[in-house]
Design a protein around this motif. Sequence first.
Motif, PDB file in Angstrom:
ATOM      1  N   GLY A 198       0.783  -1.237   0.000  1.00  0.00           N
ATOM      2  CA  GLY A 198       0.000   0.000   0.000  1.00  0.00           C
ATOM      3  C   GLY A 198       0.812   1.282   0.000  1.00  0.00           C
TER       4      GLY A 198
ATOM      5  N   ARG B  49       5.572 -12.525  -8.796  1.00  0.00           N
ATOM      6  CA  ARG B  49       5.075 -11.321  -8.132  1.00  0.00           C
ATOM      7  C   ARG B  49       4.306 -11.693  -6.862  1.00  0.00           C
ATOM      8  N   SER B  50       3.582 -12.808  -6.966  1.00  0.00           N
ATOM      9  CA  SER B  50       2.588 -13.148  -5.954  1.00  0.00           C
ATOM     10  C   SER B  50       3.155 -14.038  -4.867  1.00  0.00           C
TER      11      SER B  50
ATOM     12  N   ASP C 252       3.327  -4.568  -7.053  1.00  0.00           N
ATOM     13  CA  ASP C 252       3.109  -3.150  -7.357  1.00  0.00           C
ATOM     14  C   ASP C 252       3.639  -2.779  -8.741  1.00  0.00           C
ATOM     15  N   PRO C 253       3.072  -1.728  -9.345  1.00  0.00           N
ATOM     16  CA  PRO C 253       3.533  -1.329 -10.682  1.00  0.00           C
ATOM     17  C   PRO C 253       4.951  -0.752 -10.677  1.00  0.00           C
TER      18      PRO C 253
ATOM     19  N   GLU D 259       1.944 -12.507 -14.218  1.00  0.00           N
ATOM     20  CA  GLU D 259       0.515 -12.225 -14.238  1.00  0.00           C
ATOM     21  C   GLU D 259       0.228 -11.157 -15.288  1.00  0.00           C
TER      22      GLU D 259
ATOM     23  N   GLY E 158      -0.831  -7.572 -16.998  1.00  0.00           N
ATOM     24  CA  GLY E 158      -0.383  -6.212 -16.719  1.00  0.00           C
ATOM     25  C   GLY E 158       1.109  -6.041 -16.958  1.00  0.00           C
TER      26      GLY E 158
ATOM     27  N   ARG F 245      -8.560  -4.025 -11.796  1.00  0.00           N
ATOM     28  CA  ARG F 245      -7.366  -4.425 -11.053  1.00  0.00           C
ATOM     29  C   ARG F 245      -7.659  -5.674 -10.251  1.00  0.00           C
ATOM     30  N   MET F 246      -6.848  -6.704 -10.452  1.00  0.00           N
ATOM     31  CA  MET F 246      -7.064  -7.949  -9.727  1.00  0.00           C
ATOM     32  C   MET F 246      -6.175  -7.991  -8.483  1.00  0.00           C
ATOM     33  N   GLY F 247      -6.557  -7.261  -7.481  1.00  0.00           N
ATOM     34  CA  GLY F 247      -5.834  -7.310  -6.210  1.00  0.00           C
ATOM     35  C   GLY F 247      -4.505  -6.584  -6.232  1.00  0.00           C
ATOM     36  N   HIS F 248      -3.555  -7.048  -6.987  1.00  0.00           N
ATOM     37  CA  HIS F 248      -2.286  -6.346  -7.110  1.00  0.00           C
ATOM     38  C   HIS F 248      -2.496  -5.079  -7.925  1.00  0.00           C
TER      39      HIS F 248
ATOM     40  N   GLY G  69      -0.593  -3.766  -9.819  1.00  0.00           N
ATOM     41  CA  GLY G  69      -0.037  -3.903 -11.162  1.00  0.00           C
ATOM     42  C   GLY G  69      -0.820  -4.831 -12.064  1.00  0.00           C
ATOM     43  N   ALA G  70      -1.704  -5.636 -11.473  1.00  0.00           N
ATOM     44  CA  ALA G  70      -2.388  -6.667 -12.256  1.00  0.00           C
ATOM     45  C   ALA G  70      -3.631  -6.104 -12.916  1.00  0.00           C
TER      46      ALA G  70
ATOM     47  N   LEU H 292       1.347   6.707 -15.386  1.00  0.00           N
ATOM     48  CA  LEU H 292       2.623   6.097 -15.035  1.00  0.00           C
ATOM     49  C   LEU H 292       3.109   5.235 -16.192  1.00  0.00           C
TER      50      LEU H 292
ATOM     51  N   ARG I 269       5.157   2.191 -16.756  1.00  0.00           N
ATOM     52  CA  ARG I 269       5.670   1.141 -15.871  1.00  0.00           C
ATOM     53  C   ARG I 269       7.092   0.722 -16.214  1.00  0.00           C
TER      54      ARG I 269
ATOM     55  N   ASN J  24      -3.730   4.091  -2.835  1.00  0.00           N
ATOM     56  CA  ASN J  24      -2.761   4.029  -1.735  1.00  0.00           C
ATOM     57  C   ASN J  24      -2.428   5.403  -1.163  1.00  0.00           C
TER      58      ASN J  24
ATOM     59  N   SER K 188     -10.609  -8.120  -1.030  1.00  0.00           N
ATOM     60  CA  SER K 188     -10.584  -7.575  -2.373  1.00  0.00           C
ATOM     61  C   SER K 188     -11.523  -8.420  -3.232  1.00  0.00           C
TER      62      SER K 188
ATOM     63  N   ILE L 260     -14.171  -8.650  -6.692  1.00  0.00           N
ATOM     64  CA  ILE L 260     -14.638  -8.110  -7.973  1.00  0.00           C
ATOM     65  C   ILE L 260     -15.650  -9.082  -8.565  1.00  0.00           C
TER      66      ILE L 260
ATOM     67  N   ALA M 153      -3.639 -12.507  -4.033  1.00  0.00           N
ATOM     68  CA  ALA M 153      -4.167 -12.039  -5.318  1.00  0.00           C
ATOM     69  C   ALA M 153      -3.769 -12.957  -6.472  1.00  0.00           C
ATOM     70  N   GLY M 154      -2.523 -13.387  -6.492  1.00  0.00           N
ATOM     71  CA  GLY M 154      -2.054 -14.240  -7.585  1.00  0.00           C
ATOM     72  C   GLY M 154      -2.768 -15.586  -7.575  1.00  0.00           C
TER      73      GLY M 154
ATOM     74  N   PHE N 225     -13.692 -12.544  -8.356  1.00  0.00           N
ATOM     75  CA  PHE N 225     -12.333 -12.551  -7.815  1.00  0.00           C
ATOM     76  C   PHE N 225     -12.497 -12.215  -6.341  1.00  0.00           C
TER      77      PHE N 225
END
Lengths: 307, 393
Positions: free
Chosen positions: A103, A164-165, A192-193, A220, A222, A255-258, A260-261, B121, B123, B228, B258, B260, B273-274, B293
């Motif tokens: 975060g 990542r995960s 994170d991105p 993943e 993204g 966004r799927m949780g992460h 960056g995802a 951004l 990346r 964030n 989280s 969705i 998440a993964g 999700f």
Amino acid sequence: MSILITPTTKIIVQGITGDFGGRHAKLSLDYGTQIVAGVTPGKGGQFFEHAGHKVPIFNSVADAAKATGATVSVIYVPPPFAGDAILECVDAGLDLAVAITEGIPVKDMIRVKRAMQGSKTRLLGPNCPGVVTPGTGKDSHGGCRIGIAPGYIHKKGHVGVVSRSGTLTYEAVFQLTSKGIGQSTAVGIGGDPVNGTSHLDVIKLFNADPDTHAIILIGEIGGNAEVEAARWIKANCQKPVAGFIAGATAPAGRRMGHAGAIVGGAEDTAAAKIAVFKECGIEVAVTPSDMADALLRAAKAKGVTLS
Amino acid sequence: MNIHEYQAKALFEKFGVPVPKGAVATTPEEFINALSQLPEGPTMVKSQIHAGGRGKGTFTDGYKGGVKFCKTKADAKEVAGKMLGNTLVTIQTGPAGRKVQTIYFTVASDIKKEYYLAILLDRNSSKPVIVASTEGGVEIEKVAHDTPEKLIRVLVDPAYGLADFQVRELITKLGFAGPEAKNAAKLIRNLYTAFWETDAAMIEVNPLITTPTGDVLALDAKVSFDSNALYRHPEIVALRDLNEEDPKEIEASKFSLSYIALDGNIACLVNGAGLAMSTMDIIQHFGGTPANFLDVGGGASKDQVIAAFKIILGDKNVKGILVNIFGGIMDCNVIAQGIVEAVKEVGLKLPLVVRLEGNNVAAGKATLNASGLKLVSGDTMADAAQKIVKLVA
């Protein structure tokens, strides 16, 4: 050997007096990891005690590193202070900072990453599970566990894992261990991105490590970090590599949780990344249950025996 | 976090980014007052929802277009009456559409040329990037695909900020000259300041326009913020419109879940998440369709599991549930007890497959088996996914 850390690596814990940092410092000590110092500004001179260990607490990372010779720090401090905590590691000249904190504002990480340019410190994370180099004892005890991964699922061996995960890393490691295949080092680079160490950075380290004989690359949706890593593998890496991409069912734009995802364009879908993996000679795991088996297929094709 | 166009334009004005004069109404009674703030003449009527494609959208009663040009203010008032309270379906809303609860009236500008301008951004470089194009007013994805050479990209060094030479580069490549160039330069600088100061995740202006008199205006505005960083922007948190969010997602966020919603009928409850994404994938791989999700985080406490079950069961499409927990640090037995209590508390009737792995898993499985609940145990992710797909088929 291993990458990034060894069982003798000396480690500082930033945020050791917090619930989260304290809990994981204890688990690392139980695993046999050399936690040599804690840092909490204002609590210098106190001690963090656990099961016969007495870990000195310092006011700053520089003080802790100077007194103990630690070269690595793990960061559990809350998001508003985490960017600062990373820069403190850079200032102290550490080799590696592992940021577990989830975060952190993106802008903070943009500035931190820019400020780290040209420094000797490597950043792993943020929002990552950390890194584990398994040891030789029971349930891989005696290894180096930095972060929040369960130590006991590991086994000392020769497979490098990068993801990542967190839980997906554990899944891969557990599949390998269940088949009697050990790991050299398992690395979580974070969701994170903006992060410090990329898939490619870790792949290069695994490729150069004589003790790593094969690699599992977990990605993943993204961004294009997995594609970048895959193309480098095709050109430079002779070791067997298995890959998995999570998020084939994720809808675009969510966004799927992460952080960056997220699927933004045609290049960062799971299907596009899987196609590049195949093109680059990476054995693709068809489901997340297939990661260890995919690596065995890749190893067999290259005549590499794994244990 | 997303905000409405009218809120984004108020933010733009605060940072010195010119926008057409506008006024907001949330009830038909407010139309007159809102329109009285605008000069007589051509007026735009714009439905305010958090989704793109409004202009080409259709309301559920058949009325076409969520953004309309009107020749007079009287026409604008009539058109607004058709949009307000009506449900607008666009390519981004899904078939259910979104109820229009706010109307934004603006002066219809005289357009000389349309451009595209966005800040987000990058990346790959971990730096902010300004993306601009002379092809404005159309889908930028199409421009990127068909004519990538028409996309101008300028990376901003966060240590220095947006440099004057970079602004000049943008101005030159976009073909601005004379007073337009001066106005556009000022707008770009101010827009970048707005992006940086507010911790925006993305600012998109499509179209950015020039007028015959040399003015440069943001005709549309799409802004989202880094969630964030919201803790340091209470003024932006105040702009959050809960009407635009899925109630189940709001409820989930209260328990640090989280969630969705998706279109399928197999719900999943996963830690990480993964792993949660992969669980959706493996359901689909074996012929099922995921309903959501849902990441319960690393801990998966009993309260979280109960809340998660309640949220899942709020989705009427759900025909079965797959729980996939890798209890790394957490004791699997504690998680199993949480699942048992949650299932009893919510009175679950649907098929449930549980795959537990990790710390103290034998005790966890024993707890599930001894519970007397009608649940099926899965050994691996593949085994569990196949079982739930079969049960809902």
